[in-house]
Design an enzyme around this catalytic site. Structure first.
Site, short mmCIF file in Angstrom:
data_model
loop_
_atom_site.label_atom_id
_atom_site.label_comp_id
_atom_site.label_asym_id
_atom_site.label_seq_id
_atom_site.Cartn_x
_atom_site.Cartn_y
_atom_site.Cartn_z
N TYR A 1 -18.88 19.65 -49.36
CA TYR A 1 -17.42 19.50 -49.13
C TYR A 1 -16.83 19.97 -47.97
CZ TYR A 1 -12.43 19.30 -50.54
OH TYR A 1 -11.03 18.92 -50.88
N VAL B 1 -15.02 3.71 -53.66
CA VAL B 1 -14.68 3.45 -52.17
C VAL B 1 -16.16 3.88 -51.41
CG1 VAL B 1 -12.51 4.17 -52.24
CG2 VAL B 1 -14.19 6.11 -52.11
N ALA C 1 -18.18 20.67 -44.98
CA ALA C 1 -18.81 19.90 -44.10
C ALA C 1 -18.40 18.40 -43.84
CB ALA C 1 -20.34 19.83 -44.04
#
Length: 256
Positions: free
Chosen positions: A160, A65, A162
């Site tokens: 993580y 992704v 943020a």
């Protein structure tokens, strides 16, 4: 409350296990044609098998992704097959094997990789489905963030916390931008759930006393399940939530 998605197509990212698998299964069981993606091919195949066993339709594709071209290729394939993507669930994320360290030790790659999978990917997928949803004047976009995006992260990983906060901000901004086309954009912030290998390992490091202390921080005095998160997605994706957008739903057992 009868929720049915017959005739609708959904994309679910990060569907190899945990939340993504539970969400894919819940949508497929209720009639949606589900396009599930992840980078873990074997576990993704298990998700497809579970959906099929439940009588649902689930196509699986191996997609990173973080790669814009791969994201758009999956959306194009789904549109070619189903003509419209009605539901998008941006669930892919995580800590990518990182552990909490002092901020002085964090390099550029550590920071950027977590932002790429937790925030940038949600932007790419939304960017890819938006034209079709606008044309149809219909869409349900649900982003899966974390309680870390609303407070601090128990992982201790700065990027993580943020990135999940950034995803919540993106949710609100896109809800404002896309609302005129009757596209809703909402967010679910899960609490601590044993939904994947990383969360299980983290829980094990607390030891018995630490585990008890964590559970005591929940009003319901128990851990949740991936299915609890999937239930929130079902609501946001349904017509019952047609006048709800830009919201963050904490599914965390009543975190104290």
């Amino acid at each position: 409350m009868n929720i049915n998605f017959a005739g609708k197509a959904a994309i679910v990212t990060g569907a190899a296990h945990g939340f993504g698998r539970a969400i894919s299964l819940a949508l497929a069981e209720r009639g949606a044609t589900v396009w599930s993606c992840d980078v873990l091919a074997e576990e993704l195949a298990e998700t497809a098998a579970l959906c099929a066993a439940a009588g649902g339709k689930c196509q699986v594709r191996v997609v990173d992704v973080r790669e814009r071209e791969a994201v758009f290729a999956l959306v194009d394939e789904a549109l070619t097959s189903d003509s419209q993507v009605h539901i998008l669930v941006n669930n892919a994320g995580g800590v990518l094997g990182q552990v909490g360290r002092p901020l002085e030790e964090i390099n550029e790659e550590d920071w950027d990789s977590i932002f790429a999978v937790n925030a940038r990917a949600a932007f790419y997928f939304t960017q890819a489905v938006a034209p079709g949803m606008k044309a149809a004047r219909y869409g349900r976009i649900i982003n899966i963030s974390s309680g870390a995006g609303l407070g601090i992260s128990l992982t201790g990983i700065q990027a993580y916390a943020a990135a999940k906060a950034a995803q919540i901000g993106l949710t609100r901004q896109l809800a404002h931008e896309l609302g005129q086309w009757q596209i809703t954009v909402n967010n679910i912030a899960p609490g601590f759930v044993l939904s994947n290998p990383n969360s299980i390992r983290q829980f094990e490091t607390y030891g018995e006393a630490g585990q008890r202390a964590l559970v005591e921080r929940f009003a319901l005095k128990r851990l949740g399940s991936a299915e609890d998160i999937a239930n929130g997605v079902l609501f946001f994706a349904s017509d019952y939530a047609s006048w709800i957008t830009g919201q963050v739903l904490s599914i965390d057992g009543g975190k104290l």
